[in-house]
Enzyme design. Structure first.
Site, PDB file in Angstrom:
ATOM      1  N   GLY A 148       0.818  -1.203   0.000  1.00  0.00           N
ATOM      2  CA  GLY A 148       0.000   0.000   0.000  1.00  0.00           C
ATOM      3  C   GLY A 148       0.849   1.248   0.000  1.00  0.00           C
ATOM      4  O   GLY A 148       2.088   1.196  -0.020  1.00  0.00           O
ATOM      5  N   CYS A 149       0.171   2.376   0.032  1.00  0.00           N
ATOM      6  CA  CYS A 149       0.863   3.649  -0.128  1.00  0.00           C
ATOM      7  C   CYS A 149       1.729   3.999   1.085  1.00  0.00           C
ATOM      8  O   CYS A 149       2.887   4.377   0.938  1.00  0.00           O
ATOM      9  CB  CYS A 149      -0.129   4.756  -0.427  1.00  0.00           C
ATOM     10  SG  CYS A 149      -1.665   4.681   0.501  1.00  0.00           S
TER      11      CYS A 149
END
Lengths: 345, 345, 345, 345
Positions: A148-149
């Site tokens: 994920g980010c």
């Protein structure tokens, strides 16, 4: 040309995959599924794609994804683990943008995501899709757990320091700030314009799913026990992520040597831009692009290093990184179809 | 490969030209001038261009623009008229993004822009750079007057109706709304974030420079006297323009025939998207792209036609349109280097 | 001290009523109902009210609203018509912020709102709550139909011209723009931050509920048949409404006389600010206040009058206007508790 | 009624002082100066004040500020130190919203602000205007150094922990985020809407003026040497400040005792809201109000305390705090004229 399918194309990572893949020279978009929007032309939901993407959403029951070479899961947690086994068995590679295969420890997964893992036999095989740190494994992978980010920024920011063994791995602090698109395209009051515009807040400070994932990955690069405080915040902007990372030096090192550590670590990485020491990267310098930019600081010359990291949470933090993995898996140049320049202003 | 120069690259249309031209397959960026920033690498001012544009700004005194095949003027009004004669004499084509050659009537120019015209001999030759309505002339042109953002939306919106002779040309109303980047990259209080965020206002309602320009161009397509009320507004968004156009029908016509008029008019235009009758185009569906999208309405079936037009003011409303003209002038396909998909969300 | 109840306090007009009434010197907040949030302290949902409002939401089944002197309905359409008869019978006055009693023609109501009217016997009695035009009737009223934000701007903008009989009532155009809070506090994709930020669009152009309401009210001030084109747009800001109104003059009149018409019409209205001729009012000049500001223009001296009108859609366009009506109904000075100065910046 | 003057009323802290003082029951606004805007009615610059503030700006040369009881300096650094001596000599009290008297060490002031101090004889007498920690001194003061927005959040957040002697004062981290209005109302490119909207960045990470000020104040509450890393960031919102503070516990203490420390420390402070343990305060819950809200966290039960602090940078972080000081200096109740409820949404 490889055939590509997308499961769950109605969210922001889905439309971002479409934006990137529609102009990728080695890809043929073959199918995009949505149970709810079966039959709806994709461009009716996302008018930015009018004239570019002719596909319509198909119900997952009708779509034959086994004809694809690779399938992206832009779905909530739990979907990929249900469908990946059959696809892999049919020779289709799988890239999951959700969390199903990010944690190597099944119990930790089940604790944080509150669902049982239905494909535990694949956990070990799954490759963590962070190309800058895992490039060779990704090339060989059948199943990618796309980070994920938040974890992307934290890992690329702390990695060179941990690797060099010059910081206290037990007192890492990551104060991170995300644009609202990170919350996805879901009808919820908290992310309405009138709730999140002209406003700023932290959330999940007591504990967040991305902490164990990041800590586990960081532990690969150090013998010390990793201690990480991660504080996410919501910024009134659509795209963009900024991590402000704090680490305490345990060895003497001057600024030039610090800078060199980072430049070395990423000298072969087209999508990591190590800016000059003391720079202040802005999220907009990555808007719509797959670049992650970072810069080092040492406030008043003390023993705390501050690493500033920015990226577009939907590109390098999600769909762009997934395409980058796909490129590696299929022998394309890593940057193919990912050379978009950030939109500034 | 053609050699391209840019005069005045520190504004928003300048950086947008760079974003587009840096990946244009037929172009070599040769020089970019700025008196104030002589020697500064372009990417230091615009970090989105790090690793992509290696040029530094050059003082106009040092730059030899006569080596270019074409020079873009992304400058305030008055600069192109001063430098174009020498460049044209040296065989260099010129595309002016400012107003110097937009008005065929010198007195009207001088009244609205409050400067004397110093190259009146070129006014007649200059071609108005709206490709959808002037494609053939642009192909032959040495000197292009690139239309601004408001006039582009108004002309492409009213043109099919005027051409068909079915509206009262004397009572046109254009209620237009622009993102703040239309005001340029100038240090001014009125466009500070704290002044223009979370706010909406009209400006210049008593009279605006774009009214005579637009009225003069529209007059080419009708025998009636053109009467145009143009009301610009400032929207708290960076990019994007929305024009809401009102015209009164003077002939009976049904909705399908109205729609057909527009589809016909733009059937060969890659950058005009005539959406289904009754659609509501959103500015974000064009963010960062060269597309202009429009849709027709007829409120409660009455005799007023409402045309909704959206575009990115910095692309189709400025730099993208300029590159589109360049493509035509040099024999490239009109869409070369302009196929960016809008960034949504 | 009068006792005040609020039905439906979890939306934006509800919390705005609380903000205003909590410091109103003549009011005691007695009950606020919400079926879903029964028992939740109001300040837990709206932390801006911590330390100021001690009430908790009560289920409507438990709340005895007949003890109130007045009850505000900050509810969806259809709720007030169900509950108003019993309250009125118990001697409680009712102010409905929804549309239940705005249209005098039952069939028109049922056509546009798609629900049957369950209290048609009250339609005639209900008073349209626009104090500037209906002050005397409001003072006597038991039941108020509080106008919405769009109709308020259109009526106060066109009224002086219609009254004077100097415009063509058949060709009115209202191009109106609203902040996103006008859509309410509902979980919907269309008003997410990531959908409506940095974006602009029109909606409902083919026909909108506020057109028949406004046209019917405007018809009270002219013998001509009223024809109104109303085009609403969504602006990426939380609060604020801007209407750009176009009217064609049918009589000779100079600018000073035009201005005098408006100054006269509103000389006794504390909440209508007629700005100098040619001004450009900004929505932020009314943010959080009950002021409506307007200014007149006559583009290039022609026969079209442009009226620019701004207000805060949640105050003068909703809750502030409702409190203004309450003040009149209970003999308070009209401005009591409504003197908040707009928040700028 | 006390007579109040404002020097430098054209900035954001100036107009905010006007918004607050115009409705303060014990104040008569007497003069507001601006060299550049001499003669301009204040309401022409700030239309939010139309009908409320009738004053015009006066050139400082003409204004006789010695007739005032108190003068606020809403000016750049350096102005108050030049004018305060004469005003104090005339018996006028002075509240400086700039930095002239915030640092007790003249050399430190001159190092960070790069101007010589012209009234060093007043440095000792000046009282640091943070009412929650300095209430008694403020009541007696003639000259107030009003703290800025960042130092207010950091001091009120760290104070109870330092006072209790339970944290390592040498490793404090303050990751702070400010709305753009904190940069003031100056024509600068960096704070244009098109530069700072939809963007996030840190600035001044290498060292910031507010660090020595805050560290010096914090040192008053501990015997340890204070070490503070302060990282400011710019958030795309107009108003609001969020500080995320990190402190390492050196003593065993449970969550309830931690919470009690803060509730005790601020039990007599009307403008500090200690929210329940584990809350996530939002900046908008203070928009336009003088409240500062804070909440405590202890991520995963470890030995790091995270304190989240929010306020409106223009109110509690500037003008509201100045009025709070004025109230104390003149014997008003501390909260007089400061009871505005935050505007939400």
């Amino acid at each position: 040309m490889i055939k590509v399918g997308i499961v769950g194309g109605t969210g922001y990572t889905g439309v971002e995959l479409l934006r990137l893949l529609a102009v990728h020279p080695g890809v043929e978009l073959t199918a995009i599924t949505s149970r709810k929007e079966d039959g709806l032309p994709v461009a009716d939901m996302f008018p930015s794609l009018r004239g570019v993407v002719d596909l319509a959403f198909t119900s997952p029951d009708k779509a034959d994804l086994t004809q694809c070479d690779v399938v992206f899961f832009a779905t909530p947690h739990g979907v990929a683990m249900a469908q990946a086994p059959a696809l892999l068995a049919a020779g289709v590679k799988v890239i999951d943008l959700a969390a199903d295969f990010r944690l190597k420890d099944q119990a930790t997964f089940e604790k944080w995501y509150k669902i049982p893992h239905t494909a535990p036999e694949l956990i070990e095989e799954a490759v963590y899709g962070l190309p800058e740190l895992n490039r060779d494994d990704i090339k060989q992978a059948r199943l990618i757990a796309n980070p994920g980010c938040y974890p992307t920024t934290m890992q690329l920011g702390f990695y060179p320091l941990l690797k060099a063994g010059i910081i206290d791995a037990g007192s890492l602090i990551a104060d991170a700030k995300s644009g609202v698109s990170g919350a996805g395209r879901k009808a919820e009051i908290g992310t309405l314009f009138s709730e999140s515009s002209d406003n700023f807040k932290a959330y999940g400070v007591h504990g967040h799913r991305h902490t164990p994932e990041t800590a586990a990955q960081l532990a690969r690069y150090t013998d010390q026990k990793v201690g990480l405080i991660f504080t996410p915040h919501l910024v009134p902007m659509i795209r963009g992520m900024h991590a402000t990372l704090y680490a305490r030096l345990t060895k003497d090192i001057d600024d030039a040597a610090l800078q060199a550590l980072f430049e070395d670590a990423y000298k072969d990485s087209a999508f990591v831009d190590v800016m000059p020491f003391g720079s202040h990267p802005e999220t907009r310098s990555t808007r719509g692009s797959n670049m992650l930019r970072l810069a080092l600081h040492r406030p008043e010359g003390g023993n705390t290093v501050v690493i500033l990291v920015v990226q577009d949470n939907l590109v390098k933090g999600a769909s762009g990184q997934a395409v980058q993995c796909m490129n590696l898996m299929f022998g394309f140049d890593e940057a193919t179809g990912l050379k978009h320049i950030a939109l500034l202003p």
